[in-house]
Scaffold this motif. Structure first.
Motif, PDB file in Angstrom:
ATOM      1  N   THR A 230      44.251 -45.067   6.661  1.00 10.52           N
ATOM      2  CA  THR A 230      42.943 -45.171   6.922  1.00 10.52           C
ATOM      3  C   THR A 230      42.126 -44.149   5.815  1.00 10.52           C
ATOM      4  OG1 THR A 230      43.384 -45.436   9.361  1.00 10.52           O
ATOM      5  CG2 THR A 230      41.243 -44.517   8.745  1.00 10.52           C
ATOM      6  N   ARG A 231      42.710 -43.058   5.481  1.00 13.65           N
ATOM      7  CA  ARG A 231      42.126 -42.207   4.631  1.00 13.65           C
ATOM      8  C   ARG A 231      41.952 -42.744   3.154  1.00 13.65           C
ATOM      9  NH1 ARG A 231      41.511 -36.790   5.499  1.00 13.65           N
ATOM     10  NH2 ARG A 231      41.897 -36.331   3.214  1.00 13.65           N
ATOM     11  N   GLY A 232      43.102 -43.635   3.167  1.00 18.15           N
ATOM     12  CA  GLY A 232      43.247 -44.207   1.698  1.00 18.15           C
ATOM     13  C   GLY A 232      42.225 -45.170   1.480  1.00 18.15           C
ATOM     14  N   LYS A 233      41.950 -46.023   2.701  1.00 17.49           N
ATOM     15  CA  LYS A 233      40.980 -47.128   2.531  1.00 17.49           C
ATOM     16  C   LYS A 233      39.510 -46.562   2.514  1.00 17.49           C
ATOM     17  CE  LYS A 233      43.309 -50.648   5.367  1.00 17.49           C
ATOM     18  NZ  LYS A 233      43.094 -51.300   6.743  1.00 17.49           N
ATOM     19  N   LEU A 234      39.389 -45.438   3.206  1.00 20.20           N
ATOM     20  CA  LEU A 234      37.834 -44.857   3.202  1.00 20.20           C
ATOM     21  C   LEU A 234      37.603 -44.138   1.977  1.00 20.20           C
ATOM     22  CD1 LEU A 234      37.840 -43.098   6.686  1.00 20.20           C
ATOM     23  CD2 LEU A 234      36.127 -44.915   5.942  1.00 20.20           C
ATOM     24  N   ILE A 235      38.652 -43.527   1.314  1.00 19.81           N
ATOM     25  CA  ILE A 235      38.321 -43.064  -0.081  1.00 19.81           C
ATOM     26  C   ILE A 235      38.378 -43.857  -1.041  1.00 19.81           C
ATOM     27  CG2 ILE A 235      39.630 -41.552  -1.895  1.00 19.81           C
ATOM     28  CD1 ILE A 235      40.688 -39.992   0.339  1.00 19.81           C
ATOM     29  N   LYS A 236      38.998 -45.248  -1.117  1.00 17.76           N
ATOM     30  CA  LYS A 236      38.715 -46.224  -2.049  1.00 17.76           C
ATOM     31  C   LYS A 236      37.358 -46.773  -2.156  1.00 17.76           C
ATOM     32  CE  LYS A 236      40.872 -50.466  -3.910  1.00 17.76           C
ATOM     33  NZ  LYS A 236      39.287 -50.790  -4.232  1.00 17.76           N
ATOM     34  N   ALA A 237      36.904 -46.981  -0.808  1.00 23.42           N
ATOM     35  CA  ALA A 237      35.806 -47.640  -0.542  1.00 23.42           C
ATOM     36  C   ALA A 237      34.477 -46.633  -0.981  1.00 23.42           C
ATOM     37  CB  ALA A 237      35.395 -48.023   0.971  1.00 23.42           C
ATOM     38  N   ALA A 238      34.823 -45.646  -0.567  1.00 28.16           N
ATOM     39  CA  ALA A 238      33.689 -44.463  -1.194  1.00 28.16           C
ATOM     40  C   ALA A 238      33.765 -44.503  -2.763  1.00 28.16           C
ATOM     41  CB  ALA A 238      33.855 -43.092  -0.580  1.00 28.16           C
ATOM     42  N   ARG A 239      34.937 -44.132  -3.330  1.00 30.36           N
ATOM     43  CA  ARG A 239      35.202 -44.099  -4.609  1.00 30.36           C
ATOM     44  C   ARG A 239      34.512 -45.233  -5.297  1.00 30.36           C
ATOM     45  NH1 ARG A 239      40.763 -42.167  -7.962  1.00 30.36           N
ATOM     46  NH2 ARG A 239      39.698 -42.310 -10.185  1.00 30.36           N
ATOM     47  N   ASP A 240      34.619 -46.474  -5.061  1.00 27.81           N
ATOM     48  CA  ASP A 240      34.010 -47.762  -5.405  1.00 27.81           C
ATOM     49  C   ASP A 240      32.469 -47.687  -5.319  1.00 27.81           C
ATOM     50  OD1 ASP A 240      36.396 -48.385  -6.231  1.00 27.81           O
ATOM     51  OD2 ASP A 240      36.820 -49.808  -4.619  1.00 27.81           O
ATOM     52  N   ALA A 241      32.055 -47.338  -4.303  1.00 24.11           N
ATOM     53  CA  ALA A 241      30.518 -47.331  -4.142  1.00 24.11           C
ATOM     54  C   ALA A 241      29.917 -46.103  -4.770  1.00 24.11           C
ATOM     55  CB  ALA A 241      30.319 -47.219  -2.618  1.00 24.11           C
TER      56      ALA A 241
ATOM     57  N   SER B 181      24.628 -44.879  -1.533  1.00 25.78           N
ATOM     58  CA  SER B 181      25.728 -45.385  -1.198  1.00 25.78           C
ATOM     59  C   SER B 181      25.547 -45.003   0.664  1.00 25.78           C
ATOM     60  CB  SER B 181      26.947 -44.803  -1.393  1.00 25.78           C
ATOM     61  OG  SER B 181      27.305 -45.161  -2.546  1.00 25.78           O
ATOM     62  N   SER B 182      25.321 -45.977   1.608  1.00 31.69           N
ATOM     63  CA  SER B 182      25.387 -45.753   2.687  1.00 31.69           C
ATOM     64  C   SER B 182      26.718 -45.647   3.497  1.00 31.69           C
ATOM     65  CB  SER B 182      24.403 -46.552   3.536  1.00 31.69           C
ATOM     66  OG  SER B 182      25.133 -47.868   3.796  1.00 31.69           O
ATOM     67  N   MET B 183      26.620 -44.893   4.660  1.00 28.29           N
ATOM     68  CA  MET B 183      27.840 -44.980   5.392  1.00 28.29           C
ATOM     69  C   MET B 183      28.358 -46.293   5.985  1.00 28.29           C
ATOM     70  SD  MET B 183      28.092 -40.856   6.932  1.00 28.29           S
ATOM     71  CE  MET B 183      26.583 -40.872   8.096  1.00 28.29           C
ATOM     72  N   ASP B 184      27.278 -46.861   6.630  1.00 27.86           N
ATOM     73  CA  ASP B 184      27.801 -48.263   6.980  1.00 27.86           C
ATOM     74  C   ASP B 184      28.231 -49.113   6.167  1.00 27.86           C
ATOM     75  OD1 ASP B 184      26.699 -47.602   9.307  1.00 27.86           O
ATOM     76  OD2 ASP B 184      24.734 -48.139   9.117  1.00 27.86           O
ATOM     77  N   ASP B 185      27.878 -49.024   4.463  1.00 25.52           N
ATOM     78  CA  ASP B 185      28.329 -49.699   3.693  1.00 25.52           C
ATOM     79  C   ASP B 185      29.677 -49.247   3.407  1.00 25.52           C
ATOM     80  OD1 ASP B 185      25.983 -51.131   3.380  1.00 25.52           O
ATOM     81  OD2 ASP B 185      25.259 -49.851   1.495  1.00 25.52           O
ATOM     82  N   LEU B 186      30.194 -48.087   3.198  1.00 27.35           N
ATOM     83  CA  LEU B 186      31.349 -47.596   3.049  1.00 27.35           C
ATOM     84  C   LEU B 186      32.443 -47.905   4.234  1.00 27.35           C
ATOM     85  CD1 LEU B 186      30.498 -43.853   2.037  1.00 27.35           C
ATOM     86  CD2 LEU B 186      30.787 -45.864   0.691  1.00 27.35           C
ATOM     87  N   THR B 187      32.022 -47.712   5.626  1.00 27.51           N
ATOM     88  CA  THR B 187      33.082 -47.988   6.373  1.00 27.51           C
ATOM     89  C   THR B 187      33.145 -49.628   6.456  1.00 27.51           C
ATOM     90  OG1 THR B 187      31.053 -48.050   7.989  1.00 27.51           O
ATOM     91  CG2 THR B 187      32.502 -45.944   7.863  1.00 27.51           C
ATOM     92  N   GLY B 188      31.965 -50.424   6.366  1.00 30.80           N
ATOM     93  CA  GLY B 188      32.250 -51.900   6.253  1.00 30.80           C
ATOM     94  C   GLY B 188      33.089 -52.367   5.397  1.00 30.80           C
ATOM     95  N   GLN B 189      32.901 -51.835   4.143  1.00 30.16           N
ATOM     96  CA  GLN B 189      33.790 -52.279   3.036  1.00 30.16           C
ATOM     97  C   GLN B 189      35.518 -51.982   3.402  1.00 30.16           C
ATOM     98  OE1 GLN B 189      32.642 -50.784  -0.887  1.00 30.16           O
ATOM     99  NE2 GLN B 189      34.679 -51.283  -1.734  1.00 30.16           N
ATOM    100  N   ALA B 190      35.652 -50.864   3.854  1.00 31.18           N
ATOM    101  CA  ALA B 190      36.761 -50.201   4.382  1.00 31.18           C
ATOM    102  C   ALA B 190      37.526 -50.934   5.432  1.00 31.18           C
ATOM    103  CB  ALA B 190      37.025 -48.822   4.561  1.00 31.18           C
ATOM    104  N   GLY B 191      36.531 -51.677   6.467  1.00 32.53           N
ATOM    105  CA  GLY B 191      36.955 -52.526   7.564  1.00 32.53           C
ATOM    106  C   GLY B 191      37.108 -51.485   8.778  1.00 32.53           C
ATOM    107  N   LEU B 192      36.466 -50.261   8.542  1.00 31.75           N
ATOM    108  CA  LEU B 192      36.623 -49.227   9.592  1.00 31.75           C
ATOM    109  C   LEU B 192      35.251 -48.899  10.239  1.00 31.75           C
ATOM    110  CD1 LEU B 192      38.986 -47.214   7.444  1.00 31.75           C
ATOM    111  CD2 LEU B 192      39.612 -48.502   9.559  1.00 31.75           C
ATOM    112  N   THR B 193      35.189 -47.731  11.064  1.00 35.56           N
ATOM    113  CA  THR B 193      33.934 -47.622  11.886  1.00 35.56           C
ATOM    114  C   THR B 193      33.601 -46.322  11.268  1.00 35.56           C
ATOM    115  OG1 THR B 193      35.148 -46.345  13.575  1.00 35.56           O
ATOM    116  CG2 THR B 193      34.936 -48.761  13.891  1.00 35.56           C
TER     117      THR B 193
END
Length: 202
Positions: A12-23, A32-44
């Motif tokens: 989970t941490r890895g998905k969030l970090i990757k999504a955030a790093r890309d964004a 970069s919005s938190m909704d975009d970050l979590t949506g890209q990672a498939g998380l809440t």
């Protein structure tokens, strides 16, 4: 069971970090919005809050990951150098030139300081100072440089490198600023050399 939970947390941490790093690298931290970050990672959003506290905490994790990668690259440069002095100079110049890389420039030297404050106080700087101090101690033992206080000198060296990198990141012409910084650093560093070594190392 405990291992499975640990693996899930790491995933989970890895998905969030990757999504955030890309964004963050593509759009910048502010855009970069938190909704975009979590949506890209498939998380809440709840997952983000649980693991990182907030968007700022996520940026800290992203920069920590990039810092680790930078340190690994610099370690290879030191290991591959033919002499300790070459390793010290090559590592320092590589650090300066990393500020030209778009992702590092934006996240480590632009958005990072703007959001997280003075980078000289970041934990990663302590690792850089220790590495530089170790190189200086070795150079003194080898008789390459004059006897100096290695902690003070390491802090001065890292302060110069960090200051140069921040200047380059904000410069109108980063490439030109980088060339000037590298040339000036070589001149400053040569002042550490013992008189008999200066001609040989120039």
């Amino acid at each position: 069971m405990a291992q499975k939970r640990a693996d899930m947390i790491a995933e989970t941490r890895g998905k969030l970090i990757k999504a955030a790093r890309d964004a963050f690298a593509a759009k910048g931290y502010a855009e970069s919005s938190m909704d975009d970050l979590t949506g890209q990672a498939g998380l809440t959003r709840g997952a983000l809050y649980h693991h990182f506290g907030d968007k700022k905490g996520l940026l800290q994790a992203v920069i920590a990951q990039i810092d680790e990668e930078m340190m690994a690259r610099l370690s290879v440069i030191i290991d591959e150098a033919s002499t300790t002095w070459d390793g010290f100079i090559d590592e320092s110049i590589a650090y300066i030139k990393m500020s030209l890389e778009p992702e590092i420039q934006r996240l480590v030297f632009l958005d990072g300081p703007a959001v997280l404050g003075d980078p000289s106080q970041w934990p990663s700087q302590n690792a850089c100072i220790r590495s530089t101090q170790h190189s200086l101690e070795k150079l003194i033992d080898e008789g390459t440089i004059r006897a100096v206080d290695t902690e003070a000198t390491a802090r001065l060296v890292m302060g110069a490198l960090l200051g140069a990198s921040l200047w380059i990141a904000h410069a109108a012409d980063p490439e030109a600023a980088s060339e000037k910084a590298v040339e000036s650093f070589r001149a400053l560093a040569s002042g550490l050399l013992l008189t008999g070594n200066a001609a040989n190392q120039s």
